[in-house]
Design an enzyme around this catalytic site. Structure first.
Site, PDB file in Angstrom:
ATOM      1  N   ASP A   1       5.747  -0.987   4.250  1.00  0.00           N
ATOM      2  CA  ASP A   1       6.083  -1.883   3.146  1.00  0.00           C
ATOM      3  C   ASP A   1       7.554  -2.278   3.156  1.00  0.00           C
ATOM      4  OD1 ASP A   1       6.035  -3.190   0.642  1.00  0.00           O
ATOM      5  OD2 ASP A   1       4.726  -1.659  -0.218  1.00  0.00           O
TER       6      ASP A   1
ATOM      7  N   SER B   1       5.470  -5.955  -6.855  1.00  0.00           N
ATOM      8  CA  SER B   1       6.719  -6.534  -6.369  1.00  0.00           C
ATOM      9  C   SER B   1       7.586  -6.988  -7.557  1.00  0.00           C
ATOM     10  CB  SER B   1       6.401  -7.667  -5.385  1.00  0.00           C
ATOM     11  OG  SER B   1       7.494  -7.966  -4.571  1.00  0.00           O
TER      12      SER B   1
ATOM     13  N   HIS C   1       2.983  -4.609   2.364  1.00  0.00           N
ATOM     14  CA  HIS C   1       3.289  -4.943   0.975  1.00  0.00           C
ATOM     15  C   HIS C   1       2.050  -5.306   0.156  1.00  0.00           C
ATOM     16  CE1 HIS C   1       6.343  -5.798  -1.999  1.00  0.00           C
ATOM     17  NE2 HIS C   1       6.017  -7.081  -2.120  1.00  0.00           N
TER      18      HIS C   1
END
Length: 305
Positions: free
Chosen positions: A257, A118, A284
């Site tokens: 995601d 991320s 995610h």
């Protein structure tokens, strides 16, 4: 055979912090082995290493890859700086790039692979475009190449939720009541769809969500939510600099995601040495949602000749 775990604190020179700072780290496995270590960069910013702890699986004897995780300054076991909340001149990308290299120097790591998740993928790319001599491979896990693309993708995902959930989120955003229990409840629905689909969430993931309640870093650089970007990263876009990355890259994301294909596809389009794997049952956090397969994919990539 038990897995060796070492933890400690590395000094961090931040003259503008107004006090001595340090970075808390954990090492799984043996850095003195002949295997290139994997350095994990957590998300948020401000999310802590907690939800990355599953990566320790890679250090088990079956793979034998040393893994280094750390809490970026401002969160977790590293120096907390709540007095710097809102200070965009302090919380910069360069600060975190410098912290990374400071830790590598402290641990005497000269060659390394990086897995950024991320926001950590953003940091990983920022490290890579500077072409450090020690970087061997880069893994972008549920990452992004542009915050504009991220905002567009997460807004689109938001609209797929039940109308009442969307309405609650919109109403509280308009009112600025981000601390409302109703807003938190609606955001929990979003998280269960697009962040982590496991029920219940692993304790390590719950701990990370708890850490993100501290707005010092996340609030300053990101904003109040994943799709309302008001912080200093709002204009972040590495696409014009991608050509500077010279190392091989692995992209991973989940079929559900919030890091949709559209947010990372520029890396695939621009760079020549890129592989991509999408985990079919994950959002995610594939490192938890499809833990065994995630480790298989990562280990296989790191062991490529």
């Amino acid at each position: 055979m038990s897995l060796g775990v070492t933890e400690g604190y590395a000094p961090l020179d931040l003259p503008n912090a107004g006090k001595p700072c340090q970075t808390y780290y954990k090492i799984f496995g043996d850095l003195k082995s002949c295997v290139t270590p994997l350095i994990g960069l957590h998300g948020g910013p401000g999310a802590t290493m907690s939800y990355m702890l599953s990566l320790a699986d890679l250090a088990e004897p079956s793979d034998g890859i040393p893994v280094v995780l750390y809490d970026q300054v401002g969160c977790g076991g590293s120096t907390l700086l709540p007095e710097k909340a809102g200070d965009v001149n302090f919380w910069t990308v360069q600060l975190f790039v410098d912290e990374f290299h400071s830790l590598m120097k402290h641990l005497e790591i000269k060659t390394y692979d990086v897995l950024g998740h991320s926001w950590g993928s953003m940091l990983g790319q920022e490290i890579a475009v500077r072409q450090p001599a020690g970087l061997r491979r880069l893994i972008l896990s549920s990452g992004l190449a542009s915050m504009k693309l991220w905002e567009e993708a997460t807004r689109k995902l938001l609209e797929t939720l039940a109308p009442d959930v969307v309405a609650k989120i919109r109403n509280h955003e308009a009112a600025g009541t981000f601390d409302s229990p109703e807003y938190a409840e609606a955001m929990n629905v979003y998280n269960k769809h697009f962040v982590c689909r496991l029920d219940p969430h692993p304790p390590e993931v719950i701990a990370t969500f708890k850490a993100l309640e501290d707005p010092t870093v996340y609030g300053t650089m990101e904003g109040p939510s994943e799709f309302t970007i008001t912080g200093s990263l709002k204009t972040w876009d590495i696409i014009p600099r991608l050509f500077k990355i010279k190392v091989p890259i692995l992209i991973t994301n989940g079929a559900y995601d919030e890091a949709a294909d559209s947010v990372i596809v520029p890396v695939w389009n621009v760079l020549p040495r890129v592989k991509w794997y999408t985990f079919p049952n994950s959002a995610h956090m594939a490192q938890w949602e499809e833990r065994a397969k995630f480790m298989e994919v990562i280990s296989g990539y790191l062991k490529l000749e």
